[in-house]
Write an enzyme that holds these catalytic residues in place. Structure first.
Site, short mmCIF file in Angstrom:
data_model
loop_
_atom_site.label_atom_id
_atom_site.label_comp_id
_atom_site.label_asym_id
_atom_site.label_seq_id
_atom_site.Cartn_x
_atom_site.Cartn_y
_atom_site.Cartn_z
N CYS A 264 0.70 -1.19 0.05
CA CYS A 264 0.10 0.14 0.19
C CYS A 264 0.90 1.33 0.09
CB CYS A 264 -1.24 0.04 1.22
SG CYS A 264 -1.85 -1.53 1.06
C1 UGA Z 1 -1.42 0.31 5.69
C2 UGA Z 1 -2.05 1.32 6.53
O1 UGA Z 1 -1.51 1.21 7.84
C3 UGA Z 1 -3.48 0.96 6.54
O2 UGA Z 1 -4.37 1.94 7.35
C4 UGA Z 1 -4.02 0.88 5.22
O3 UGA Z 1 -5.52 0.46 5.33
C5 UGA Z 1 -3.31 -0.06 4.41
O4 UGA Z 1 -1.69 0.17 4.22
C6 UGA Z 1 -3.76 -0.32 2.83
O5 UGA Z 1 -3.88 0.70 2.05
O6 UGA Z 1 -4.54 -1.17 2.68
P1 UGA Z 1 -0.12 -2.21 5.93
O7 UGA Z 1 0.51 -2.12 4.51
O8 UGA Z 1 -0.89 -3.28 6.20
O9 UGA Z 1 -1.25 -0.82 6.39
O10 UGA Z 1 1.08 -2.23 6.83
P2 UGA Z 1 1.39 -1.11 8.17
O11 UGA Z 1 1.41 -1.68 9.44
O12 UGA Z 1 0.78 0.22 7.89
O13 UGA Z 1 3.05 -0.86 7.83
C7 UGA Z 1 3.44 -0.50 6.38
C8 UGA Z 1 4.97 -0.24 6.54
O14 UGA Z 1 5.72 0.78 7.32
C9 UGA Z 1 5.77 -1.68 7.27
O15 UGA Z 1 6.90 -2.04 6.24
C10 UGA Z 1 6.13 -1.27 8.57
O16 UGA Z 1 7.45 -1.76 8.98
C11 UGA Z 1 6.37 0.26 8.32
N1 UGA Z 1 6.42 1.07 9.50
C12 UGA Z 1 5.28 1.23 10.29
C13 UGA Z 1 7.61 1.84 9.95
O17 UGA Z 1 8.75 1.51 9.50
N2 UGA Z 1 7.39 2.55 11.27
C14 UGA Z 1 6.31 2.55 11.60
O18 UGA Z 1 6.26 3.66 12.86
C15 UGA Z 1 5.17 2.19 11.30
#
Ligand code: UGA
Length: 421
Positions: A264
């Protein structure tokens, strides 16, 4: 309510199972009969904790077919949940959206009763009232909004906690311009007491992109500041703990590290950039968000090379391949540029992940894969890429550890470097 779900990928499978749990009857549609066979027997076509159980529990309300016509004729509302892959310029490829709209339109031509078509796939603002509406109208030869309605209902699900995100959402966004479609969605979500924002369809579409772009921006901002903190000898996590205590700022998504991956954030940020560029307002902040995210994994390599300048023939252990813990999804995982750079530098890579090895192997068939995390510890250096819980239980004593995700236990390594701390 009788609901059809077009596309049984991540969004479709989760959305359909949750609507069934809420008491609706749900028909899943996909071109892939193997996915439908899984659903019919209460098994999820994608990995998501709790989804098998939810499908199994609601089997009496679930059916599955490859026949779009049959599904639409039997239901009152259709959620489009097909994929929107990226084009090389970052914009989204609408071929599956168009094909779904065409298929729905052709059936609507023969349908007597009202039907609402809801866009659940992530599409840039203007897509539903633009190409989707045009395709539906042309295919169905109907006057807009007389016999069918259109709506947008973006999802805000995180992989790994998607069911909790559906049942306890921060908000529900309902983009609808005709009262009947609005009423359909309000009825579907009547048992939820979170804020519900009813708005125009293009606004709903934009809310989805801006939410993801803002969260991605927070992460790249935390990484840029983290890089500075590292040089200054400061712990970036402590800095952001203090920053996040400001209620206007909020502590979420400030975890510095090697950047964001997944299906995403990278794709949605690029699509928003492409849309802004096409509109003649090339974005500066969003372009920097992507640039920081692309450079960040390479910092891990630079730290490794500080300790092992020549990686040729060195055994480098990689812990974690999925883009985040609790998923087998490797799309845009930071492990991909890191393993590529290691191989380019001549390293001998051994990797482990609790769930994602099979997927990673299809991209990198020639690296070694360990059968346990402990096996990876027997390397010249260990790179921590994904913060799986089980990696906290390992004994890093005497190891050279370069940490991309801040695992507290790993700091006991004889040489320990964090990417931003
Ligand atoms: C993300 C959004 O959080 C959801 O709200 C959204 O619905 C979804 O995309 C989508 O568009 O369908 P997701 O991709 O499952 O969800 O994962 P996240 O938990 O948001 O993490 C995304 C990335 O960011 C991961 O690689 C994680 O390691 C990284 N991340 C997250 C960080 O590097 N730092 C943070 O503080 C948080």
């Amino acid at each position: 309510m009788k609901i059809s779900i077009l596309g049984t990928g991540y969004v479709g499978a989760v959305t359909g199972a949750c609507f069934a749990e809420l008491g609706n009857s749900v028909v899943f549609v996909d071109i892939d009969p193997a996915k439908l066979d899984l659903i019919r027997t209460g098994r999820s076509p994608i990995f998501e904790p709790g989804l098998d159980e939810l499908l199994g529990k609601n089997l009496k309300r679930i059916s599955a077919t490859t026949d779009t016509g049959e599904a639409i004729r039997e239901t009152d509302v259709t959620f489009i949940c097909v994929g929107t892959p990226s084009n090389p310029d970052g914009s989204i490829d609408l071929q599956y959206i168009e094909a779904a709209s065409q298929a729905i339109g052709e059936v609507l031509q023969q349908k007597e009763s009202w039907h609402t078509v809801v866009m659940k796939s992530t599409v840039v603002s203007g897509t539903t009232t633009g190409i989707v509406q045009r395709t539906l109208e042309e295919a169905s030869e109907k006057v807009a909004f007389r016999d069918f309605g259109l709506a947008s209902n973006p999802e805000f699900l995180r992989e790994g906690s998607a069911l909790a995100d559906v049942f306890s959402p921060d908000r529900i966004v309902i983009g609808a311009e005709d009262p009947r479609s609005r009423e359909v969605l309000e009825r579907l979500y009547s048992s939820f007491d979170c804020p519900k924002l009813v708005c125009a369809i293009p606004v709903a579409e934009m809310i989805k992109y801006v939410s993801n772009a803002f969260l991605a921006t927070k992460i790249s901002f935390a990484n840029e500041i983290g890089n500075l903190c590292k040089l200054m000898g400061l712990d970036t996590a402590e800095v952001f703990e203090g920053v996040g205590l400001d209620a206007r700022i909020n502590p979420a998504f400030f975890r510095s590290g090697i950047g964001f991956g997944g299906s995403c954030f990278p794709k949605d940020v690029r699509a928003l950039i492409a849309q802004a560029e096409a509109a003649g307002v090339p974005p500066k902040i969003l372009s920097s968000v992507v640039a920081v995210n692309e450079e960040q994994p390479m910092r891990l390599l630079d730290l490794l090379k500080k300790h092992i300048p020549d990686l040729r023939g060195k055994r480098i252990g990689v812990l974690g391949l999925s883009f985040k813990p609790d998923t087998d999804d490797i799309r845009e995982s930071r492990a991909i540029p890191i393993v590529s750079a290691l191989l380019e530098a001549g390293a001998d890579v051994i990797a482990y992940d609790p769930l994602a090895i099979a997927n990673f192997r299809s991209l990198f068939p020639d690296i070694s894969y360990a059968s346990s995390a402990a096996e990876v510890l027997q390397s010249d250096a260990i790179l921590l890429i994904t913060e799986w819980k089980e990696f906290e239980a390992l004994d890093y004593t005497g190891k050279l550890v370069i940490d991309g995700r801040r695992l507290p236990k790993a700091a006991i390594g004889s040489i320990y470097e964090g990417v931003c701390w």
